[in-house]
Structure formats: structure tokens, C-alpha cells
Scaffold this motif. Structure first.
Motif, PDB file in Angstrom:
ATOM      1  N   SER A 275     103.302  33.119  23.742  1.00  0.00           N
ATOM      2  CA  SER A 275     102.200  33.863  23.119  1.00  0.00           C
ATOM      3  C   SER A 275     102.229  33.734  21.605  1.00  0.00           C
ATOM      4  CB  SER A 275     102.266  35.347  23.505  1.00  0.00           C
ATOM      5  OG  SER A 275     102.019  35.516  24.869  1.00  0.00           O
ATOM      6  N   LEU A 276     103.415  33.810  21.030  1.00  0.00           N
ATOM      7  CA  LEU A 276     103.552  33.697  19.580  1.00  0.00           C
ATOM      8  C   LEU A 276     103.111  32.314  19.094  1.00  0.00           C
ATOM      9  CD1 LEU A 276     104.508  35.041  16.958  1.00  0.00           C
ATOM     10  CD2 LEU A 276     106.799  34.197  17.477  1.00  0.00           C
ATOM     11  N   VAL A 277     103.532  31.276  19.792  1.00  0.00           N
ATOM     12  CA  VAL A 277     103.139  29.911  19.426  1.00  0.00           C
ATOM     13  C   VAL A 277     101.628  29.751  19.547  1.00  0.00           C
ATOM     14  CG1 VAL A 277     103.282  27.490  20.158  1.00  0.00           C
ATOM     15  CG2 VAL A 277     105.366  28.854  19.956  1.00  0.00           C
ATOM     16  N   GLU A 278     101.046  30.251  20.632  1.00  0.00           N
ATOM     17  CA  GLU A 278      99.592  30.144  20.827  1.00  0.00           C
ATOM     18  C   GLU A 278      98.856  30.856  19.702  1.00  0.00           C
ATOM     19  OE1 GLU A 278      95.603  31.258  21.879  1.00  0.00           O
ATOM     20  OE2 GLU A 278      97.235  32.713  21.785  1.00  0.00           O
ATOM     21  N   ARG A 279      99.280  32.048  19.342  1.00  0.00           N
ATOM     22  CA  ARG A 279      98.614  32.798  18.263  1.00  0.00           C
ATOM     23  C   ARG A 279      98.718  32.068  16.930  1.00  0.00           C
ATOM     24  NH1 ARG A 279     100.476  39.040  19.422  1.00  0.00           N
ATOM     25  NH2 ARG A 279      99.408  39.219  21.415  1.00  0.00           N
ATOM     26  N   THR A 280      99.892  31.524  16.648  1.00  0.00           N
ATOM     27  CA  THR A 280     100.097  30.826  15.380  1.00  0.00           C
ATOM     28  C   THR A 280      99.226  29.577  15.304  1.00  0.00           C
ATOM     29  OG1 THR A 280     102.366  31.649  15.263  1.00  0.00           O
ATOM     30  CG2 THR A 280     101.822  29.751  13.883  1.00  0.00           C
ATOM     31  N   LEU A 281      99.229  28.766  16.354  1.00  0.00           N
ATOM     32  CA  LEU A 281      98.409  27.553  16.359  1.00  0.00           C
ATOM     33  C   LEU A 281      96.926  27.888  16.308  1.00  0.00           C
ATOM     34  CD1 LEU A 281     100.328  25.326  18.927  1.00  0.00           C
ATOM     35  CD2 LEU A 281     100.082  24.931  16.473  1.00  0.00           C
TER      36      LEU A 281
ATOM     37  N   ALA B 268      95.501  30.542  14.976  1.00  0.00           N
ATOM     38  CA  ALA B 268      95.174  31.006  13.627  1.00  0.00           C
ATOM     39  C   ALA B 268      95.049  29.834  12.655  1.00  0.00           C
ATOM     40  CB  ALA B 268      96.231  31.991  13.139  1.00  0.00           C
ATOM     41  N   ARG B 269      95.957  28.873  12.757  1.00  0.00           N
ATOM     42  CA  ARG B 269      95.901  27.709  11.857  1.00  0.00           C
ATOM     43  C   ARG B 269      94.666  26.846  12.130  1.00  0.00           C
ATOM     44  NH1 ARG B 269     102.233  25.790  11.426  1.00  0.00           N
ATOM     45  NH2 ARG B 269     102.971  27.731  10.469  1.00  0.00           N
ATOM     46  N   LEU B 270      94.341  26.642  13.402  1.00  0.00           N
ATOM     47  CA  LEU B 270      93.149  25.867  13.737  1.00  0.00           C
ATOM     48  C   LEU B 270      91.888  26.593  13.277  1.00  0.00           C
ATOM     49  CD1 LEU B 270      94.122  24.629  17.313  1.00  0.00           C
ATOM     50  CD2 LEU B 270      93.779  23.185  15.290  1.00  0.00           C
ATOM     51  N   GLU B 271      91.821  27.906  13.504  1.00  0.00           N
ATOM     52  CA  GLU B 271      90.653  28.685  13.077  1.00  0.00           C
ATOM     53  C   GLU B 271      90.464  28.618  11.575  1.00  0.00           C
ATOM     54  OE1 GLU B 271      91.524  32.505  14.822  1.00  0.00           O
ATOM     55  OE2 GLU B 271      90.310  32.051  16.604  1.00  0.00           O
ATOM     56  N   GLU B 272      91.557  28.710  10.829  1.00  0.00           N
ATOM     57  CA  GLU B 272      91.484  28.637   9.374  1.00  0.00           C
ATOM     58  C   GLU B 272      90.947  27.276   8.920  1.00  0.00           C
ATOM     59  OE1 GLU B 272      94.423  28.843   5.471  1.00  0.00           O
ATOM     60  OE2 GLU B 272      95.159  29.554   7.408  1.00  0.00           O
TER      61      GLU B 272
ATOM     62  N   ASP C 256      87.554  17.299  13.952  1.00  0.00           N
ATOM     63  CA  ASP C 256      88.812  16.672  14.366  1.00  0.00           C
ATOM     64  C   ASP C 256      89.655  16.322  13.139  1.00  0.00           C
ATOM     65  OD1 ASP C 256      88.393  16.832  17.109  1.00  0.00           O
ATOM     66  OD2 ASP C 256      87.711  14.756  17.305  1.00  0.00           O
ATOM     67  N   GLU C 257      88.981  15.877  12.094  1.00  0.00           N
ATOM     68  CA  GLU C 257      89.679  15.507  10.862  1.00  0.00           C
ATOM     69  C   GLU C 257      90.352  16.718  10.217  1.00  0.00           C
ATOM     70  OE1 GLU C 257      88.325  13.758   6.600  1.00  0.00           O
ATOM     71  OE2 GLU C 257      87.527  12.714   8.364  1.00  0.00           O
ATOM     72  N   VAL C 258      89.647  17.862  10.160  1.00  0.00           N
ATOM     73  CA  VAL C 258      90.234  19.034   9.506  1.00  0.00           C
ATOM     74  C   VAL C 258      91.307  19.703  10.360  1.00  0.00           C
ATOM     75  CG1 VAL C 258      88.218  19.470   8.055  1.00  0.00           C
ATOM     76  CG2 VAL C 258      88.480  20.716  10.218  1.00  0.00           C
ATOM     77  N   THR C 259      91.310  19.449  11.652  1.00  0.00           N
ATOM     78  CA  THR C 259      92.353  20.024  12.518  1.00  0.00           C
ATOM     79  C   THR C 259      93.519  19.051  12.724  1.00  0.00           C
ATOM     80  OG1 THR C 259      91.270  19.262  14.549  1.00  0.00           O
ATOM     81  CG2 THR C 259      90.716  21.493  13.769  1.00  0.00           C
ATOM     82  N   ALA C 260      93.389  17.844  12.217  1.00  0.00           N
ATOM     83  CA  ALA C 260      94.406  16.812  12.440  1.00  0.00           C
ATOM     84  C   ALA C 260      95.778  17.227  11.917  1.00  0.00           C
ATOM     85  CB  ALA C 260      93.976  15.491  11.806  1.00  0.00           C
ATOM     86  N   ASP C 261      95.837  17.884  10.770  1.00  0.00           N
ATOM     87  CA  ASP C 261      97.131  18.294  10.220  1.00  0.00           C
ATOM     88  C   ASP C 261      97.840  19.274  11.155  1.00  0.00           C
ATOM     89  OD1 ASP C 261      96.926  16.720   7.973  1.00  0.00           O
ATOM     90  OD2 ASP C 261      96.269  18.352   6.657  1.00  0.00           O
ATOM     91  N   VAL C 262      97.094  20.254  11.660  1.00  0.00           N
ATOM     92  CA  VAL C 262      97.690  21.245  12.560  1.00  0.00           C
ATOM     93  C   VAL C 262      98.161  20.567  13.838  1.00  0.00           C
ATOM     94  CG1 VAL C 262      97.277  23.358  13.892  1.00  0.00           C
ATOM     95  CG2 VAL C 262      96.259  23.092  11.612  1.00  0.00           C
TER      96      VAL C 262
END
Length: 173
Positions: A35-41, A43-47, A128-134
């Protein structure tokens, strides 16, 4: 176990939680970590997506539709984990923005498919480009274990809800 100076053995044992070793044996810690990993990922993708005027749900919808060549609403809802009313509103906004189109299914004229428009494909490339780093950080952290991790998650999902997985994996038709 290392005992802090000035502390008795009993006080230390009583103060240590039963699962201090990291696992309760029943998977509780694994579920918490998942759950913690899912929330962190998430949040980063949403940002990352917020910076280009998108949402995680829009990106997931376009990604699914691009991969499948289109899908009915129930499959999209299952994939993005949204209830039908919320999904309908989101798809309506995406239709208005010319990101997706509604098309009648050629094999079943009663069914409506959602497909990616040309503008949607351009938006998806940007998203896809802006989420590539995450996504890259995720792959880099797992390294050679990335495929095994995905296989384990699929096995877990299959065991928990095999009907939902089958619906998602059916080819668009």
C-alpha cells in the motif's frame, strides 16, 4: 537483541512490538508495504501529470485504449478502478477535449467502444514522457527483479479476483 544502557531485559522485551522483526507471518507487513509503495508511486505520477494538465486516470485510460485499440466502458472502469458514474463523467470530458472517441462496436452493434483519437495519441506521448522518470525509477530500483515482481503481482491478483483479470486481458473485439 541489543539492550540500551540503563534498561532492564524485561522492560526492553515488553517495549518491543511482537512484529519488530518485520513480519507477522500473516502478510500484514507485506500488505502495508504494498500500500505504501502504491501510494508513493501514485503521488509521483499524479504530480508529473498535473504539470501537463492531465490526471492519472486520464493517462491510464489512454494507455489502455492505445494498447488495446479501444475498449468497452466496463473494461475501462475495471482497468482504472473507477465506478461507472465517475468514469462516464471523465470520459465525457475526454470526448469534449477530443482525446477519445465513442465508436459503435462493429461486431456487436449494441456495444460502444472508447478509442483514442489522434489528439489523444499526441497527448499520451507527452504524458508518457513526463511519467518516464517515475516509471524509470521504479524499474531501476527493481533491476532484474522487475519482471518477477510483476509476475508475482499478477499471480496475487489472479488469486484474489480471477474474473477481473480475465476481463482485462480479453482482446478488444
Amino acid at each position: 537483541m541489543r539492550i540500551p544502557a540503563g534498561t532492564s531485559d524485561l522492560a526492553t522485551i515488553d517495549a518491543v512490538p511482537a512484529n519488530a522483526g518485520g513480519s507477522t507471518g500473516d502478510g500484514e507487513e507485506s500488505l502495508r508495504l504494498l500500500s505504501l509503495v502504491e501510494r508513493t508511486l501514485t503521488a509521483r505520477l499524479e504530480e508529473a501529470l498535473r504539470g501537463v494538465g492531465s490526471s492519472l486516470d486520464q493517462w491510464r485510460i489512454l494507455r489502455l485504449l492505445a494498447e488495446r485499440g479501444g475498449a468497452p466502458m466496463n473494461v475501462v472502469a475495471d482497468h482504472v478502478l473507477l465506478l461507472a458514474p465517475k468514469l462516464s463523467k471523465l470520459v465525457d470530458r475526454m470526448v469534449s477535449a477530443n482525446l477519445v472517441l465513442r465508436r459503435r462496436d462493429v461486431e456487436d452493434r449494441r456495444r460502444v467502444l472508447i478509442v483514442v483519437s489522434a489528439r489523444g495519441r499526441r497527448a499520451l506521448a507527452e504524458w508518457d514522457e513526463v511519467t518516464a522518470d517515475v516509471r524509470g525509477q521504479f524499474r531501476d530500483l527493481l533491476g532484474a527483479d522487475a519482471e518477477q515482481f510483476e509476475a508475482l503481482l499478477r499471480r496475487l491478483q489472479d488469486g484474489l479476483d480471477p474474473a477481473a483479470v480475465e476481463a482485462l486481458e480479453q482482446p478488444a473485439g
